[in-house]
Design an enzyme around this catalytic site. Sequence first.
Site, short mmCIF file in Angstrom:
data_model
loop_
_atom_site.label_atom_id
_atom_site.label_comp_id
_atom_site.label_asym_id
_atom_site.label_seq_id
_atom_site.Cartn_x
_atom_site.Cartn_y
_atom_site.Cartn_z
N ASP A 27 103.00 -5.57 -37.93
CA ASP A 27 102.36 -5.97 -36.68
C ASP A 27 103.42 -6.55 -35.76
OD1 ASP A 27 100.53 -6.62 -34.76
OD2 ASP A 27 99.34 -7.97 -36.00
N ASP A 120 100.55 -1.41 -31.51
CA ASP A 120 101.54 -2.34 -32.05
C ASP A 120 101.35 -2.68 -33.52
OD1 ASP A 120 99.23 -3.76 -31.71
OD2 ASP A 120 100.17 -5.51 -30.78
N GLU A 121 100.56 -1.89 -34.25
CA GLU A 121 100.42 -2.19 -35.68
C GLU A 121 100.09 -0.93 -36.47
OE1 GLU A 121 97.00 -4.61 -36.77
OE2 GLU A 121 96.18 -4.31 -34.77
#
Length: 425
Positions: A27, A120-121
């Site tokens: 993350d 973003d993860e």
Amino acid sequence: MSRGPRSAEAFRDWGADESGTSVLHVDMDAFFASCELARRPELRGRPVIVGGRERGVVLAATYEARAFGVRSAMSMAAGLRLCPQAVVVRPDHGLYHEVSESVMAILATITPLVERISVDEAFLDVSGARRRLGAPTVIGARLREQVRAEHGITCSVGIARNKFVAKLASTHAKPDGMMLVPADATVPFLRTLPVGALWGVGEKTEAALARWGITTVAQLADTDVPTLQAAVGSVSGAHLHDLAWGRDPRPVVPGHEERSVGAETTFERDLWDLGAVEQRVLELADRVAARLRHQGVVARTVSIKVRTSDFRTLTRSRTLDGPTDVARAIFLVARDLLGAADLRGLPVRLVGVRGENLQVRSGLAEQVTLDEAVDPRQEARREAELALDAVRERFGRSAITLGAASARRRGSPPPTTVPGGAGIS
């Protein structure tokens, strides 16, 4: 940062046994804000908020701003009331997309089992990479260092036996950390957490459980399933009981594909001038088309979102004769949809454009549409936009923009020429 509550007790070292812990959750830390700090190092250590000033919402905030209570999704006005000294940076979605794609490419060098769940993860299953690259903690340290070296941003990594616990571990590792939860420590780790840390427990579910005296995962785990089902429903009760005991059978599923590509903007002030709104629609269509080409996909449907000054939101869509990744084609449909929307005579606060029903372009059977048959310039326009992509990749997105020629309706006066603009009429 995850909005789920964290537990001080859960931060301790849970052991070093990595057997059976092959799932990683990666993350990015305050992703949008971190991207901005990477190219503006003079802002490091200061409270920074990413978003549209006053009129928009907070898209991201540095940890210095979060210390004042600023959180993503709150209004910018509320964020600035909490932290008036914050530096506000307008978002650059092109930059964030480029960094995201590069980070995901780094993860793909470690294992093909990468499940991207947002910009973003992602989850990784490194069971097949251990012999080649080492233990999961070694792999996690390696990818964190590579992301930092290549992009100047940090990420946090959670390592566990399944996706659910790995996600919780990365939340507790933030910012810029790594946390291992050994398989044998799964249940003891979970029992340290508040019940709100579990997936699917929002404010309403948390309140419903609290009425039954259940405020921690330990209490939830020790409650029989029928009681939980009486509190929150049949399906949720059984599911939450499984999570409380660390049961999550879902595998890491690679090959996540975006179902749509979109862009939107909130105006600094409500706009009465539909010509100005159309010009912004052109810019958004350009951004959407560029992302489609970058991903090698085409859109079969174009949709718009319009929010008026009374906060009423309208959505309209149209399926095309043939899929496209050309900005002009997307814009013309979006413009028509905008013109047909009933705005009730109100000014526009927000507008968005989205390409939906995506298909992979390569190998797609080419079917000439009526527009293409009548207008042989269609392919030439796409070639021109590919040339724009190349210029922007080298010099930045602001180096060249689409001109306003296509935003004019027939019979309207010509617009002022934008220096460096490239018409697509």
